[in-house]
Design a protein around this motif. Structure first.
Motif, PDB file in Angstrom:
ATOM      1  N   TYR A 136       6.060   0.863 -12.656  1.00  0.00           N
ATOM      2  CA  TYR A 136       5.569   1.216 -11.321  1.00  0.00           C
ATOM      3  C   TYR A 136       4.042   1.226 -11.288  1.00  0.00           C
ATOM      4  O   TYR A 136       3.419   1.975 -10.556  1.00  0.00           O
ATOM      5  N   ASP A 137       3.428   0.439 -12.154  1.00  0.00           N
ATOM      6  CA  ASP A 137       1.976   0.499 -12.268  1.00  0.00           C
ATOM      7  C   ASP A 137       1.352  -0.797 -11.753  1.00  0.00           C
ATOM      8  O   ASP A 137       1.986  -1.843 -11.722  1.00  0.00           O
ATOM      9  N   ARG A 138       0.102  -0.718 -11.348  1.00  0.00           N
ATOM     10  CA  ARG A 138      -0.675  -1.910 -10.967  1.00  0.00           C
ATOM     11  C   ARG A 138      -1.929  -1.886 -11.812  1.00  0.00           C
ATOM     12  O   ARG A 138      -2.712  -0.950 -11.734  1.00  0.00           O
ATOM     13  N   SER A 139      -2.066  -2.921 -12.624  1.00  0.00           N
ATOM     14  CA  SER A 139      -3.051  -2.803 -13.702  1.00  0.00           C
ATOM     15  C   SER A 139      -4.459  -3.278 -13.349  1.00  0.00           C
ATOM     16  O   SER A 139      -5.361  -3.167 -14.156  1.00  0.00           O
ATOM     17  N   ARG A 172       2.870   5.925  -3.173  1.00  0.00           N
ATOM     18  CA  ARG A 172       3.959   6.689  -3.786  1.00  0.00           C
ATOM     19  C   ARG A 172       3.875   6.727  -5.314  1.00  0.00           C
ATOM     20  O   ARG A 172       4.075   7.774  -5.932  1.00  0.00           O
ATOM     21  N   TYR A 173       3.576   5.558  -5.921  1.00  0.00           N
ATOM     22  CA  TYR A 173       3.715   5.482  -7.385  1.00  0.00           C
ATOM     23  C   TYR A 173       2.400   5.525  -8.154  1.00  0.00           C
ATOM     24  O   TYR A 173       2.361   5.980  -9.286  1.00  0.00           O
ATOM     25  N   THR A 215      -1.991  13.031  -1.363  1.00  0.00           N
ATOM     26  CA  THR A 215      -1.530  11.776  -0.750  1.00  0.00           C
ATOM     27  C   THR A 215      -0.644  12.037   0.472  1.00  0.00           C
ATOM     28  O   THR A 215      -0.411  11.131   1.253  1.00  0.00           O
ATOM     29  N   SER A 216      -0.194  13.272   0.649  1.00  0.00           N
ATOM     30  CA  SER A 216       0.682  13.522   1.808  1.00  0.00           C
ATOM     31  C   SER A 216      -0.094  13.399   3.123  1.00  0.00           C
ATOM     32  O   SER A 216       0.506  13.230   4.178  1.00  0.00           O
ATOM     33  N   ILE A 249       0.845  -1.211   0.000  1.00  0.00           N
ATOM     34  CA  ILE A 249       0.000   0.000   0.000  1.00  0.00           C
ATOM     35  C   ILE A 249       0.881   1.262   0.000  1.00  0.00           C
ATOM     36  O   ILE A 249       0.560   2.262  -0.638  1.00  0.00           O
ATOM     37  N   ALA A 250       2.025   1.168   0.685  1.00  0.00           N
ATOM     38  CA  ALA A 250       2.945   2.325   0.675  1.00  0.00           C
ATOM     39  C   ALA A 250       3.453   2.587  -0.752  1.00  0.00           C
ATOM     40  O   ALA A 250       3.590   3.746  -1.169  1.00  0.00           O
ATOM     41  N   GLU A 251       3.707   1.505  -1.495  1.00  0.00           N
ATOM     42  CA  GLU A 251       4.153   1.697  -2.886  1.00  0.00           C
ATOM     43  C   GLU A 251       3.028   2.281  -3.748  1.00  0.00           C
ATOM     44  O   GLU A 251       3.272   3.119  -4.612  1.00  0.00           O
TER      45      GLU A 251
END
Ligand SMILES: Cc1cc2nc3c(=O)[nH]c(=O)nc-3n(C[C@H](O)[C@H](O)[C@H](O)COP(=O)(O)OP(=O)(O)OC[C@H]3O[C@@H](n4cnc5c(N)ncnc54)[C@H](O)[C@@H]3O)c2cc1C
Length: 458
Positions: A413-416, A186-187, A198-199, A181-183
């Protein structure tokens, strides 16, 4: 409804649960002279180590699942039935399921564990567990829906609650989902939601123990902590979650965190089985077995994997084996050999666990591994973690798709798989489910105590 499986002169092995242990047993009995009946509440085998990647949109559910019927399609005398175990009648050698009863010569219980909410009803009702592919899909839907909501809601409080994520449980599952989830934060989220701040999104990992990954060495725990801190995950050690209400998680130190995303990977225990007596159960409601996985005080009932507790047999594991994939697989493999040996009048062998080590991944290029006593972390551990998991997934097609998804996300850096898929249950499915419930007992007459227990279960 009934099983509709005729006896054919061969001895019948009924296996409850097609997880790592049950499936390995079924596969290793393929050349033996048995009739195999596997029952499972799902019609597919799943691969739990990658479930967190479904929850975080990294993989497609079909990439880590495999239908039992496909696995058994060329096998003679193999039967699969999608149903749930209701009770075991040890003296009469049959089980009752939601589709009726079936008798056995050998019964093998390999039904694993369930999420333990430690009796907290609010957490059970409102938190999101992550034990199965279905739950991971529910978690993915819920996270993505809250992210959508965060950019449309007017209230600052709701925005913060929708973005905050609290994960309870600092074992491998907790560490892995926190890192994933942290990734995403960020990405992925900055690209998907340019108007999301997102901060202000806080990811908190709450752990009751004084370190993360308590099943691994101090060195690996420290490394995992360091990785997660670098990824801006807040870690709360020595802290227990006591309640969850009105979108607030309460801790035993008097503090609370606002969130609509409470992920519960805080532990597991076993579902007691009607007909397995209290004297046959040990710690964590696991079933007590001897060195051949034979259930205590039974002649032909075995338990393997997470649900089995083998105490004081294996010198290195006097309190029983860890609830991990390898013990389940190795017990399934040995039981297949022992059942064949029994039929041939040969001696059986006692189980000795071959510890192949353990690993956990925290993010891209970040993992910890302990293999044959060698401890290491970082890029090489991560490559090893990927290789081992890729090899372990069932099916060439599944390996291919997982590999492709990993390569894709490594470079982009993507999640499809970020769709919110709402489930649809047809009238026909509802009817079948209702019928299953009406037919718990088939033509059996359970005793009143068992009936009461069944009602409680429902
Ligand atoms: C999210 C997650 C991540 C994990 N990661 C790792 C890891 O990285 N490495 C590792 O070694 N271990 C890992 N584990 C633990 C590992 O998955 C288990 O130790 C292993 O699956 C145990 O195998 P099993 O055969 O005993 O049970 P399971 O694999 O849990 O299989 C049980 C089967 O029984 C079925 N079943 C349950 N109840 C019934 C019923 N009443 N009637 C019919 N069918 C039933 C279920 O549908 C399931 O198919 C993880 C577990 C989870 C949940």
């Amino acid at each position: 409804m009934s099983f509709n499986i005729a006896r054919n002169g061969k001895k019948r092995v009924v296996i409850i649960g097609g997880g790592f242990g049950g499936l390995r047993l079924a596969q290793d009995l393929k050349k033996a002279n048995f009739q195999i009946v596997l029952i499972d509440k799902n019609n597919y085998h799943q691969f739990p180590p990658l479930i967190y990647q479904i929850a975080t949109a990294g993989l497609n559910p079909s990439s880590i699942s495999f239908p039992y019927r496909k696995l058994f399609e060329d096998r003679e005398d193999y039967y699969f039935r999608m149903t749930e175990l209701r009770a075991v009648y040890q003296d009469e050698n049959y089980i009752q399921t939601s589709i009726g009863k079936i008798d056995y010569d050998y019964l093998v219980i390999a039904s694993g564990t369930k999420t333990n909410f430690y009796g907290n009803k609010n957490i059970e009702e409102f938190a999101m567990p992550m034990k199965t592919v279905s739950e991971a899909m529910g978690l993915r839907n819920s996270l993505l829906t809250h992210f959508e909501r965060s950019v449309t809601c007017a209230s600052g409080v709701e925005k913060q609650e929708s973005l905050n994520v609290v994960i309870v449980g600092g074992g491998p599952s907790g560490v892995e989902i926190a890192g994933a989830i942290a990734e995403m934060r960020r990405y992925v989220l900055p690209k998907d939601y340019p108007d999301m701040n997102t901060s202000i999104m806080n990811i908190t990992l709450v752990q009751g123990d004084n370190r993360l990954l308590p099943g691994m060495s101090q060195q690996s725990s420290a490394k995992a902590l360091e990785f997660l801190k670098k990824m801006n995950v807040q870690i709360r050690l020595n802290t227990l979650v006591t309640d969850y209400k009105d979108n607030k998680v309460y801790m035993n130190d008097g503090t609370s965190i606002e969130t609509r995303n409470l992920i519960w990977v805080g532990g597991v225990d076993c579902e007691p089985i009607v007909g397995i007596h209290d004297t046959q159960m040990g710690r964590g409601k696991r079933i007590l077995v001897d060195g051949t996985n034979l259930v205590k005080d039974s002649k032909n009932i075995y338990a393997i994997g997470d649900i089995a507790l083998m105490e004081n047999v294996d010198e290195a594991f006097p309190k029983g084996h860890p609830q991990m994939a390898q013990p389940a697989i190795q017990q399934g493999a040995l039981l297949a050999k022992n059942l064949k040996a029994i039929e041939q009048g040969k001696p059986t062998k006692e189980f000795k666990y071959k510890d192949l080590g353990c690993m956990a991944t925290i993010g891209k290029n970040k993992a910890v591994a302990e293999i044959f006593g060698i401890k290491f972390g970082g890029f090489f551990a991560w490559i090893l973690w990927m290789g081992v998991h890729l090899m372990s997934i069932l099916g060439v097609r599944n390996k291919f798709f997982v590999f492709m998804d990993w390569v894709w996300s490594y470079f982009t850096y993507d999640r499809s798989n970020r769709m919110i898929l709402k489930s649809f249950i047809s009238h026909g499915m509802r009817e079948i489910e209702r019928h299953h419930l009406d037919n718990h007992w088939g033509d059996l007459k359970p005793n009143p105590k068992e009936l009461e227990e069944m009602k409680d279960e429902e």
